[in-house]
Design a protein around this motif. Structure first.
Motif, PDB file in Angstrom:
ATOM      1  N   UNK A 172       0.797  -1.281   0.191  1.00 47.10           N
ATOM      2  CA  UNK A 172       0.130  -0.071   0.176  1.00 47.10           C
ATOM      3  C   UNK A 172       0.671   1.450   0.012  1.00 47.10           C
ATOM      4  N   UNK A 173       2.005   0.980  -0.235  1.00 42.72           N
ATOM      5  CA  UNK A 173       2.988   2.332  -0.583  1.00 42.72           C
ATOM      6  C   UNK A 173       3.612   2.936   0.791  1.00 42.72           C
ATOM      7  N   UNK A 174       4.507   3.735   0.521  1.00 42.47           N
ATOM      8  CA  UNK A 174       5.133   4.515   1.647  1.00 42.47           C
ATOM      9  C   UNK A 174       4.328   5.375   2.227  1.00 42.47           C
ATOM     10  N   UNK A 175       4.293   5.670   3.586  1.00 43.49           N
ATOM     11  CA  UNK A 175       3.641   6.695   4.220  1.00 43.49           C
ATOM     12  C   UNK A 175       4.179   7.095   5.402  1.00 43.49           C
ATOM     13  N   UNK A 176       4.300   8.514   5.774  1.00 46.45           N
ATOM     14  CA  UNK A 176       4.592   8.866   7.076  1.00 46.45           C
ATOM     15  C   UNK A 176       3.645   8.496   8.241  1.00 46.45           C
ATOM     16  N   UNK A 177       3.911   8.055   9.333  1.00 50.52           N
ATOM     17  CA  UNK A 177       3.233   7.757  10.423  1.00 50.52           C
ATOM     18  C   UNK A 177       3.867   8.336  11.718  1.00 50.52           C
ATOM     19  N   UNK A 178       2.960   9.079  12.376  1.00 44.77           N
ATOM     20  CA  UNK A 178       3.535   9.544  13.684  1.00 44.77           C
ATOM     21  C   UNK A 178       3.193   8.688  14.702  1.00 44.77           C
ATOM     22  N   UNK A 179       4.408   8.351  15.215  1.00 45.56           N
ATOM     23  CA  UNK A 179       4.742   7.628  16.323  1.00 45.56           C
ATOM     24  C   UNK A 179       4.408   8.426  17.703  1.00 45.56           C
TER      25      UNK A 179
END
Length: 277
Positions: free
Chosen positions: A95-102
């Motif tokens: 589903x591709x690369x995505x930025x995720x907020x940890x």
């Protein structure tokens, strides 16, 4: 809950109950209550939500958290997401690369139980389904996360970041599903040009290892992090010379990769390599 007892045939009663369970990370109830809401979704609700069933989305999240992949597939299909591979095993799509907020610093729901493993940090991840992803960056140790940790994430955009010419949404971590145990290292590197250092990510990635240039990392305030940071929020990249890399992997594998990487790049040398997490 009192709401479902008062209105047992109402989609909204069960959907709101499911939201409450999601906020409390009570995944068994979240799955059960959103399953009931799914059954009660009719034409009025379809018109209200533009044809998309929000209970299906939250059911997919709950099922993913529980490892109930059959229910997750059914939920994503109902929501309108295609291209999922058949089977009953874990969903492992691209589903591709995505930025995720940890460790999100702002709650999305009332009474939400936040993910608290360390400091807030936005990292790039490989999305394997609509609701879970594998950390592709090398997070700072203060985040309490590691390269290749598996993250359950929400689907509501919370800001955006740019990759090349594309702007992509930031999603918030809900919980960590699996710790990778991958050691995190800090390397001090001497290089004649920044271009040489920027090859490290692909080189190490091809070998199943993590590598990021930690020099010139952007530190954003919460408001900017939840928006779309403009060019003036980007720190100056370090000049050619000494730079700091964040690396992830086991010591023997990293040593071999560093030896191969530097051997192909005259003038690049590793000044120090320290285990930090």
């Amino acid at each position: 809950m009192a709401l479902t007892e008062a209105a047992p045939t109402s989609f909204h009663s069960w959907f709101e109950a499911g939201l409450h369970a999601k906020a409390r990370r009570d995944w068994d109830r979240c799955r059960a209550w959103n399953s009931r809401a799914l059954e009660l979704f009719g034409d009025p609700e379809s018109e209200e939500f533009g044809g998309a069933n929000p209970a299906a989305w939250n059911l997919g999240i709950a099922a993913t958290a529980l490892g109930d992949w059959d229910t997750a597939r059914r939920a994503w299909t109902v929501y309108g997401i295609g291209g999922l591979e058949d089977g009953t095993g874990p969903i492992d799509g691209n589903f591709g690369l995505a930025p995720i907020r940890l460790n999100p610093d702002r709650p999305s729901l009332d009474l939400e139980v936040p993910a608290r493993y360390g400091d807030t940090e936005v990292v790039w991840c490989w999305r394997r389904s609509p609701a879970h992803a594998v950390v592709a960056s090398v997070p700072l140790p203060q985040s309490g996360h590691r390269f290749r940790d598996v993250i359950l994430h929400d689907g509501e955009p919370k800001g955006s970041r740019r990759t090349g010419d594309q702007e992509v949404s930031v999603f918030d971590e809900i919980v960590r599903l699996c710790e990778s145990g991958m050691p995190t290292w800090q390397a001090q590197v001497s290089a004649p040009s920044l271009a040489e250092v920027e090859t490290v990510g692909d080189f190490f990635g091809e070998r199943g290892l993590g590598a990021d240039n930690w020099s010139g990392m952007n530190i954003l305030c919460s408001d900017c992090s939840h928006g779309s940071p403009s060019a003036d929020h980007h720190n100056e990249k370090p000049s050619d010379g000494t730079m700091i890399l964040g690396l992830a992997g086991h010591e023997d594998d990293l040593a071999r990769a560093l030896e191969m990487w530097t051997a192909a790049r005259p003038g690049v040398s590793v000044l120090a390599l320290d285990l930090i997490w």
